[in-house]
Design a protein around this motif. Structure first.
Motif, PDB file in Angstrom:
ATOM      1  N   GLU A 176       0.878  -1.170   0.000  1.00  0.00           N
ATOM      2  CA  GLU A 176       0.000   0.000   0.000  1.00  0.00           C
ATOM      3  C   GLU A 176       0.919   1.225   0.000  1.00  0.00           C
ATOM      4  OE1 GLU A 176      -3.021  -0.472  -0.493  1.00  0.00           O
ATOM      5  OE2 GLU A 176      -3.970  -1.874   0.880  1.00  0.00           O
ATOM      6  N   CYS A 177       0.873   2.007  -1.077  1.00  0.00           N
ATOM      7  CA  CYS A 177       1.892   3.046  -1.295  1.00  0.00           C
ATOM      8  C   CYS A 177       1.300   4.448  -1.273  1.00  0.00           C
ATOM      9  CB  CYS A 177       2.558   2.839  -2.647  1.00  0.00           C
ATOM     10  SG  CYS A 177       3.393   1.264  -2.800  1.00  0.00           S
ATOM     11  N   LEU A 178       2.051   5.373  -0.699  1.00  0.00           N
ATOM     12  CA  LEU A 178       1.662   6.788  -0.684  1.00  0.00           C
ATOM     13  C   LEU A 178       2.869   7.626  -1.068  1.00  0.00           C
ATOM     14  CD1 LEU A 178      -0.499   8.689   1.874  1.00  0.00           C
ATOM     15  CD2 LEU A 178       1.801   9.546   1.392  1.00  0.00           C
ATOM     16  N   ILE A 179       2.654   8.617  -1.937  1.00  0.00           N
ATOM     17  CA  ILE A 179       3.734   9.536  -2.306  1.00  0.00           C
ATOM     18  C   ILE A 179       3.520  10.861  -1.567  1.00  0.00           C
ATOM     19  CG2 ILE A 179       2.540  10.331  -4.417  1.00  0.00           C
ATOM     20  CD1 ILE A 179       5.377  10.537  -5.713  1.00  0.00           C
ATOM     21  N   VAL A 180       4.595  11.394  -0.991  1.00  0.00           N
ATOM     22  CA  VAL A 180       4.509  12.633  -0.213  1.00  0.00           C
ATOM     23  C   VAL A 180       4.793  13.804  -1.160  1.00  0.00           C
ATOM     24  CG1 VAL A 180       5.227  13.830   1.870  1.00  0.00           C
ATOM     25  CG2 VAL A 180       5.327  11.312   1.781  1.00  0.00           C
ATOM     26  N   GLU A 181       3.749  14.568  -1.432  1.00  0.00           N
ATOM     27  CA  GLU A 181       3.770  15.519  -2.558  1.00  0.00           C
ATOM     28  C   GLU A 181       4.891  16.562  -2.470  1.00  0.00           C
ATOM     29  OE1 GLU A 181      -0.166  17.134  -2.460  1.00  0.00           O
ATOM     30  OE2 GLU A 181      -1.074  15.183  -2.870  1.00  0.00           O
ATOM     31  N   ASP A 182       5.095  17.142  -1.293  1.00  0.00           N
ATOM     32  CA  ASP A 182       6.101  18.201  -1.179  1.00  0.00           C
ATOM     33  C   ASP A 182       7.467  17.651  -0.788  1.00  0.00           C
ATOM     34  OD1 ASP A 182       4.723  17.596   1.219  1.00  0.00           O
ATOM     35  OD2 ASP A 182       5.527  19.384   2.176  1.00  0.00           O
ATOM     36  N   ALA A 183       7.608  16.310  -0.776  1.00  0.00           N
ATOM     37  CA  ALA A 183       8.905  15.692  -0.497  1.00  0.00           C
ATOM     38  C   ALA A 183       9.413  14.937  -1.717  1.00  0.00           C
ATOM     39  CB  ALA A 183       8.798  14.756   0.710  1.00  0.00           C
ATOM     40  N   THR A 184       8.850  15.267  -2.871  1.00  0.00           N
ATOM     41  CA  THR A 184       9.333  14.699  -4.140  1.00  0.00           C
ATOM     42  C   THR A 184       9.381  15.816  -5.167  1.00  0.00           C
ATOM     43  OG1 THR A 184       8.980  13.007  -5.834  1.00  0.00           O
ATOM     44  CG2 THR A 184       7.006  13.996  -4.867  1.00  0.00           C
ATOM     45  N   GLU A 185      10.322  15.718  -6.109  1.00  0.00           N
ATOM     46  CA  GLU A 185      10.451  16.791  -7.109  1.00  0.00           C
ATOM     47  C   GLU A 185      11.005  16.218  -8.409  1.00  0.00           C
ATOM     48  OE1 GLU A 185       9.358  19.367  -8.677  1.00  0.00           O
ATOM     49  OE2 GLU A 185       9.334  20.408  -6.758  1.00  0.00           O
ATOM     50  N   GLY A 207      -1.677   4.216  -6.009  1.00  0.00           N
ATOM     51  CA  GLY A 207      -1.603   4.511  -4.578  1.00  0.00           C
ATOM     52  C   GLY A 207      -2.227   5.847  -4.234  1.00  0.00           C
ATOM     53  N   TRP A 208      -1.737   6.413  -3.132  1.00  0.00           N
ATOM     54  CA  TRP A 208      -2.288   7.637  -2.568  1.00  0.00           C
ATOM     55  C   TRP A 208      -1.232   8.761  -2.646  1.00  0.00           C
ATOM     56  CZ3 TRP A 208      -3.496   2.814  -0.962  1.00  0.00           C
ATOM     57  CH2 TRP A 208      -4.811   2.525  -0.584  1.00  0.00           C
ATOM     58  N   SER A 209      -1.706  10.005  -2.430  1.00  0.00           N
ATOM     59  CA  SER A 209      -0.771  11.119  -2.248  1.00  0.00           C
ATOM     60  C   SER A 209      -1.278  11.999  -1.108  1.00  0.00           C
ATOM     61  CB  SER A 209      -0.613  11.941  -3.526  1.00  0.00           C
ATOM     62  OG  SER A 209      -1.682  12.844  -3.675  1.00  0.00           O
ATOM     63  N   ALA A 210      -0.327  12.626  -0.420  1.00  0.00           N
ATOM     64  CA  ALA A 210      -0.659  13.535   0.678  1.00  0.00           C
ATOM     65  C   ALA A 210       0.514  14.482   0.874  1.00  0.00           C
ATOM     66  CB  ALA A 210      -0.917  12.755   1.965  1.00  0.00           C
ATOM     67  N   SER A 211       0.253  15.608   1.557  1.00  0.00           N
ATOM     68  CA  SER A 211       1.349  16.526   1.891  1.00  0.00           C
ATOM     69  C   SER A 211       2.115  15.980   3.094  1.00  0.00           C
ATOM     70  CB  SER A 211       0.785  17.905   2.230  1.00  0.00           C
ATOM     71  OG  SER A 211       0.062  17.833   3.448  1.00  0.00           O
ATOM     72  N   SER A 212       3.335  16.486   3.296  1.00  0.00           N
ATOM     73  CA  SER A 212       4.106  16.033   4.461  1.00  0.00           C
ATOM     74  C   SER A 212       3.391  16.419   5.753  1.00  0.00           C
ATOM     75  CB  SER A 212       5.531  16.603   4.425  1.00  0.00           C
ATOM     76  OG  SER A 212       5.515  18.005   4.425  1.00  0.00           O
ATOM     77  N   LYS A 213       2.687  17.543   5.739  1.00  0.00           N
ATOM     78  CA  LYS A 213       1.947  17.962   6.936  1.00  0.00           C
ATOM     79  C   LYS A 213       0.853  16.940   7.270  1.00  0.00           C
ATOM     80  CE  LYS A 213      -0.367  22.051   8.693  1.00  0.00           C
ATOM     81  NZ  LYS A 213      -1.076  23.261   8.316  1.00  0.00           N
ATOM     82  N   GLN A 214       0.142  16.487   6.253  1.00  0.00           N
ATOM     83  CA  GLN A 214      -0.906  15.481   6.476  1.00  0.00           C
ATOM     84  C   GLN A 214      -0.295  14.161   6.950  1.00  0.00           C
ATOM     85  OE1 GLN A 214      -2.455  15.903   2.464  1.00  0.00           O
ATOM     86  NE2 GLN A 214      -4.400  16.696   3.230  1.00  0.00           N
ATOM     87  N   VAL A 215       0.857  13.802   6.369  1.00  0.00           N
ATOM     88  CA  VAL A 215       1.531  12.553   6.752  1.00  0.00           C
ATOM     89  C   VAL A 215       1.985  12.617   8.202  1.00  0.00           C
ATOM     90  CG1 VAL A 215       3.607  11.158   6.362  1.00  0.00           C
ATOM     91  CG2 VAL A 215       2.238  11.939   4.415  1.00  0.00           C
ATOM     92  N   LEU A 216       2.629  13.722   8.569  1.00  0.00           N
ATOM     93  CA  LEU A 216       3.145  13.836   9.943  1.00  0.00           C
ATOM     94  C   LEU A 216       1.994  13.790  10.941  1.00  0.00           C
ATOM     95  CD1 LEU A 216       6.013  16.500   9.627  1.00  0.00           C
ATOM     96  CD2 LEU A 216       6.085  14.041   9.289  1.00  0.00           C
ATOM     97  N   ALA A 217       0.890  14.457  10.626  1.00  0.00           N
ATOM     98  CA  ALA A 217      -0.264  14.462  11.533  1.00  0.00           C
ATOM     99  C   ALA A 217      -0.812  13.052  11.719  1.00  0.00           C
ATOM    100  CB  ALA A 217      -1.345  15.400  10.985  1.00  0.00           C
ATOM    101  N   GLY A 218      -0.949  12.307  10.620  1.00  0.00           N
ATOM    102  CA  GLY A 218      -1.476  10.940  10.704  1.00  0.00           C
ATOM    103  C   GLY A 218      -0.549  10.005  11.475  1.00  0.00           C
ATOM    104  N   LEU A 219       0.744  10.131  11.210  1.00  0.00           N
ATOM    105  CA  LEU A 219       1.709   9.239  11.876  1.00  0.00           C
ATOM    106  C   LEU A 219       1.779   9.519  13.372  1.00  0.00           C
ATOM    107  CD1 LEU A 219       4.684   9.188   9.308  1.00  0.00           C
ATOM    108  CD2 LEU A 219       2.885   7.487   9.611  1.00  0.00           C
ATOM    109  N   GLU A 220       1.764  10.809  13.735  1.00  0.00           N
ATOM    110  CA  GLU A 220       1.811  11.187  15.161  1.00  0.00           C
ATOM    111  C   GLU A 220       0.617  10.578  15.889  1.00  0.00           C
ATOM    112  OE1 GLU A 220       3.955  12.729  16.957  1.00  0.00           O
ATOM    113  OE2 GLU A 220       5.321  13.636  15.497  1.00  0.00           O
ATOM    114  N   GLN A 221      -0.549  10.678  15.249  1.00  0.00           N
ATOM    115  CA  GLN A 221      -1.774  10.170  15.860  1.00  0.00           C
ATOM    116  C   GLN A 221      -1.699   8.644  16.027  1.00  0.00           C
ATOM    117  OE1 GLN A 221      -5.275  10.846  13.562  1.00  0.00           O
ATOM    118  NE2 GLN A 221      -6.339  11.826  15.264  1.00  0.00           N
TER     119      GLN A 221
END
Ligand code: TIU
Length: 224
Positions: A176-185, A207-221
């Motif tokens: 299950e894969c997610l790409i972090v939008e503002d951490a790739t260029e 897969g999915w995509s999300a911003s690093s802010k969304q990723v950090l919030a989800g992982l912290e939770q």
């Protein structure tokens, strides 16, 4: 059940630990004098994501989640580099040639090192890969299996080349894969956008995509 607020719909986080895969944040692609510039690209665009990649690394480290760093690299004798890859594009400097940061795309050379700010720490896997995808010609799948990993979060460069290829390889292997939008260029902003659009289209075909802010919030939770 915790999730990351993502596109095209929330990315459910597993009980097991997700793994961060940082693709090819090596000097060859991001600094002047490396492979990226040899191919005719403006490499300055890529430095913008370094702070977001660092924040992801810091978060995974703080939460004791696994991390894999890749480098696109070939053996000094080029025995793992197909002639077609060397010849492609007719670049002035080819793979294996001596450049300002050492031999282009060769393991052990200065240009092949990860950026100092993003270097791997003890306990993290730093692996070389001879192809664009991280699974081709590597032990990545058995490493992930040994950790019980089912979910992969992708960062790094370039979005539509090594990141997308690796994510497609992972998707076909059942991750299950997610790409972090503002951490790739990408060297081509429109290709970055198109690659992310392709990944999440058709109900998340890759897969999915999300911003690093969304990723950090989800992982912290989920794991904090
Ligand atoms: N040229 C280009 O965009 N990328 C690569 O050759 N390798 C990676 O993406 N790492």
């Amino acid at each position: 059940m915790f999730s990351i607020d993502a596109r095209p719909y929330p990315y459910l986080l597993p009980q097991s630990k997700p793994c961060l895969i940082v693709i090819d944040m090596q000097r060859d692609f991001i600094e002047a004098g490396g492979f990226g510039e040899a191919l005719g690209n403006d490499v300055s665009l890529l430095t913008a994501i370094v702070p977001a990649v660092k924040r992801l690394l810091d978060c995974f480290r703080a939460l004791d989640l696994p991390i894999v760093h890749t480098r696109e690299a070939h053996k000094p004798d080029l025995s793992d580099c197909p002639p077609a890859k060397i010849l492609r594009g007719g670049a002035v400097m080819k793979i294996g040639d001596a450049g300002p940061m050492g031999r282009i795309l060769i393991d052990g050379e200065v240009g092949n090192q990860l950026l100092p700010l993003l270097r791997a720490l003890p306990g993290e896997l730093e692996m070389t890969k001879p192809g664009k995808g991280a699974f081709y010609g590597t032990d990545l799948q058995s490493h992930l299996n040994s950790l019980g990993v089912t979910h992969l979060l992708f960062a790094g460069v370039t979005t539509e080349v090594c990141v997308q290829t690796s994510m497609r390889e992972a998707n076909d292997r059942g991750y299950e894969c997610l790409i972090v939008e503002d951490a790739t260029e990408s060297y081509f902003p429109e290709f970055k956008q198109a690659a992310i659009d392709m990944i999440i289209a058709q109900g998340g075909i890759v897969g999915w995509s999300a911003s690093s802010k969304q990723v950090l919030a989800g992982l912290e939770q989920a794991y904090g």
